[in-house]
Write an enzyme that holds these catalytic residues in place. Structure first.
Site, PDB file in Angstrom:
ATOM      1  N   ARG A  97       0.828  -1.204   0.000  1.00  0.00           N
ATOM      2  CA  ARG A  97       0.000   0.000   0.000  1.00  0.00           C
ATOM      3  C   ARG A  97       0.873   1.270   0.000  1.00  0.00           C
ATOM      4  NH1 ARG A  97      -4.900   2.142   1.344  1.00  0.00           N
ATOM      5  NH2 ARG A  97      -5.899   0.130   1.478  1.00  0.00           N
ATOM      6  N   ARG A 114     -10.274   4.754  -2.005  1.00  0.00           N
ATOM      7  CA  ARG A 114      -9.096   4.206  -1.306  1.00  0.00           C
ATOM      8  C   ARG A 114      -8.670   5.181  -0.217  1.00  0.00           C
ATOM      9  NH1 ARG A 114      -8.333  -0.975  -2.812  1.00  0.00           N
ATOM     10  NH2 ARG A 114      -8.692  -1.168  -5.034  1.00  0.00           N
ATOM     11  N   ILE A 115      -8.052   4.624   0.802  1.00  0.00           N
ATOM     12  CA  ILE A 115      -7.517   5.477   1.867  1.00  0.00           C
ATOM     13  C   ILE A 115      -6.174   6.025   1.403  1.00  0.00           C
ATOM     14  CG2 ILE A 115      -6.655   5.486   4.238  1.00  0.00           C
ATOM     15  CD1 ILE A 115      -8.616   2.964   4.538  1.00  0.00           C
ATOM     16  N   HIS A 168     -17.814  12.756   2.105  1.00  0.00           N
ATOM     17  CA  HIS A 168     -18.233  11.482   2.692  1.00  0.00           C
ATOM     18  C   HIS A 168     -19.748  11.503   2.840  1.00  0.00           C
ATOM     19  CE1 HIS A 168     -17.853   7.828   5.014  1.00  0.00           C
ATOM     20  NE2 HIS A 168     -18.715   8.340   5.867  1.00  0.00           N
ATOM     21  N   ASP A 198      -6.752  13.758   7.008  1.00  0.00           N
ATOM     22  CA  ASP A 198      -5.586  13.479   7.837  1.00  0.00           C
ATOM     23  C   ASP A 198      -5.270  12.003   7.632  1.00  0.00           C
ATOM     24  OD1 ASP A 198      -7.401  12.064   9.347  1.00  0.00           O
ATOM     25  OD2 ASP A 198      -7.359  13.425  11.069  1.00  0.00           O
ATOM     26  N   ASP A 206     -11.628   9.029   7.333  1.00  0.00           N
ATOM     27  CA  ASP A 206     -12.724  10.009   7.393  1.00  0.00           C
ATOM     28  C   ASP A 206     -12.704  10.786   8.711  1.00  0.00           C
ATOM     29  OD1 ASP A 206     -13.679   9.128   4.867  1.00  0.00           O
ATOM     30  OD2 ASP A 206     -14.736   7.473   5.821  1.00  0.00           O
TER      31      ASP A 206
HETATM   32  C1  GRF Z   1     -20.201  10.042  -3.224  1.00  0.00           C
HETATM   33  O1  GRF Z   1     -21.413   9.891  -2.523  1.00  0.00           O
HETATM   34  C2  GRF Z   1     -19.043  10.123  -2.263  1.00  0.00           C
HETATM   35  O2  GRF Z   1     -19.327  10.783  -1.078  1.00  0.00           O
HETATM   36  C3  GRF Z   1     -18.774   8.673  -2.009  1.00  0.00           C
HETATM   37  O3  GRF Z   1     -18.930   8.060  -3.279  1.00  0.00           O
HETATM   38  C4  GRF Z   1     -19.868   8.814  -4.060  1.00  0.00           C
HETATM   39  C5  GRF Z   1     -19.210   9.145  -5.372  1.00  0.00           C
HETATM   40  O4  GRF Z   1     -20.116   9.482  -6.359  1.00  0.00           O
HETATM   41  N1  GRF Z   1     -17.494   8.468  -1.390  1.00  0.00           N
HETATM   42  P1  GRF Z   1     -19.616  10.036  -7.787  1.00  0.00           P
HETATM   43  O5  GRF Z   1     -18.566   9.090  -8.332  1.00  0.00           O
HETATM   44  O6  GRF Z   1     -19.089  11.426  -7.595  1.00  0.00           O
HETATM   45  O7  GRF Z   1     -20.848  10.035  -8.638  1.00  0.00           O
END
Ligand code: GRF
Length: 203
Positions: free
Chosen positions: A62, A88-89, A104, A136, A140
């Site tokens: 990773r 991915r993180i 998020h 960070d 999330d």
């Molecule tokens: C969004 O709801 C985002 O918050 C989440 O995945 C979705 C991505 O949607 N992590 P898109 O690819 O921008 O349509």
């Protein structure tokens, strides 16, 4: 900004649309992804935006993937990285080098992780929503910039609720990134304020 995506890229498309207006204050210099063949990358390419792919599966560790991602981002010298549906993180090589925000689909700190909408529904919450925060090294967990609530309706399923969240999420993302670009920002512990300082400024 460099925008990172993993799928459809509807949030990226909203940013692209907003950035057509020079008064918006930010432009997309590249769109990056962790996987081949995403719809969002095709959309970016069709719009003439530079794209790059750093496939997660091509790296044994990773940390190697994270370092490669950080280097690709750096080629575009962005003032801000926007993780908008990037699944991915991002690790220390990216977060320690680039200022980055993430969206998020839940009201953090509730329901972090990859299944936020499903987890919120399973928990039985009556209100969920979306959060934009600085990245960070946690999951999330960085300082929150803005949040918008979305009520859960009786009979909601994951897909339907997520679509309603994404409508407000796109608006929040566009508004927040525009303000960051035009006004700059200051991070004081967990608190984010708009407004320029010498050290946290988008040039
Ligand atoms: C969004 O709801 C985002 O918050 C989440 O995945 C979705 C991505 O949607 N992590 P898109 O690819 O921008 O349509």
């Amino acid at each position: 900004m460099v925008v990172l995506i993993s799928g459809t890229g509807s949030n990226m498309s909203a940013l692209m649309e907003a950035a057509k207006d020079p008064a918006y204050g930010a432009e997309i210099v590249a769109v990056g992804t962790d996987r081949e063949g995403t719809r969002g990358i095709q959309v970016a390419e069709a719009a003439g935006v530079p794209t790059f792919v750093v496939p997660f599966r091509a790296f044994a560790e990773r940390s190697e993937w994270d370092a490669a991602m950080s280097d690709r981002i750096a080629e575009y010298t962005p003032d801000l990285v926007v993780s908008a549906g990037f699944m991915r993180i991002l690790g220390p090589a990216v977060v320690g080098r680039h200022q980055a925000v993430n969206i998020h689909p839940a009201l953090l700190p509730s329901f972090p992780g990859a299944h936020a909408v499903r987890d919120a529904l399973a928990h039985g919450v009556r209100v969920t929503g979306t959060t934009i925060h600085f990245l960070d090294e946690g999951i999330d967990s960085g300082p929150i910039i803005d949040q918008v609530a979305v009520p859960v309706e009786d009979g909601d399923d994951e897909a339907g609720l997520h679509e309603r969240i994404k409508v407000v999420e796109r608006r929040m993302l566009v508004d927040t990134v525009g303000r960051l670009a035009r006004e700059g920002w200051t991070i004081d512990g967990r608190h984010v304020r708009f407004g320029r300082t010498d050290t946290k400024e988008i040039r």
